[in-house]
Motif scaffolding. Structure first.
Motif: not given
Length: 173
Positions: A37-42, A47-50, A70-76, A80-82
């Motif tokens: 649910g958290v990842i769907f909502a993200f 804005d990062y999800g968008l 670049g920054r949103p991809f780094l966050l993703i 994913g690693a977490a």
């Protein structure tokens, strides 16, 4: 110590042939549902999800519009690693930890992603639920077929829908 033992599930009931469900399994299922649910909502409401959704569709145009992907991809990647680390911790409590534990999990996971539709988070979730159901049914009906049940389900699904359950619009173009 609080995760040892079993609890009764009055609302949804317990699995067939059991009087109670393992506390750690209930925690893993609950935590998994919350994190899905958290990842769907993200992806849907931030804005990062968008930016990630736009960047995966057309990163060059997204950059031209002034959104640095670049920054949103780094966050993703970090998320994913977490998630992978948390899956390792939770999986370690459910499975025997050996040097080959990854091989027992990675191949069925890849089959589930392909069956759900490559690039589709919704398809992967539905595919994993179907695979879990097939695994559980095979465990009760024919225990020797539990490992093969996921692959047989994938054969059936991919025969009916070669692109997966919910194929991504981008894949195959």
């Amino acid at each position: 110590e609080w995760l040892t033992g079993a609890i009764s599930l009055p609302v949804i009931g317990t699995p067939p042939g059991m009087s109670a469900a393992s506390t750690i399994r209930v925690l893993v299922v609950t935590l998994t549902l919350v994190l899905i649910g958290v990842i769907f909502a993200f992806f849907k409401y931030t804005d990062y999800g968008l930016a990630v959704r736009a960047g995966t569709e057309d990163s060059e145009m997204t950059e031209m519009l002034g959104i640095r992907v670049g920054r949103p991809f780094l966050l993703i990647f970090a998320i994913g690693a977490a998630y992978a680390g948390l899956a390792g911790v939770l999986g370690g409590s459910l499975f025997n930890v050996t040097n080959s534990i990854g091989m027992e999990i990675i191949i069925p996971s890849l089959v589930i992603v392909i069956m759900g539709g490559v690039g589709s988070l919704r398809g992967t979730v539905i595919g994993s639920l179907l695979a879990g159901l097939a695994f559980a049914v095979a465990t009760v009906v024919e225990p020797s077929m539990t490992q093969a049940s996921i692959y047989l389900l994938a054969i059936v699904v991919l025969t009916i829908r070669p692109s997966g359950i919910f194929p991504s619009a981008k894949v195959g173009q």
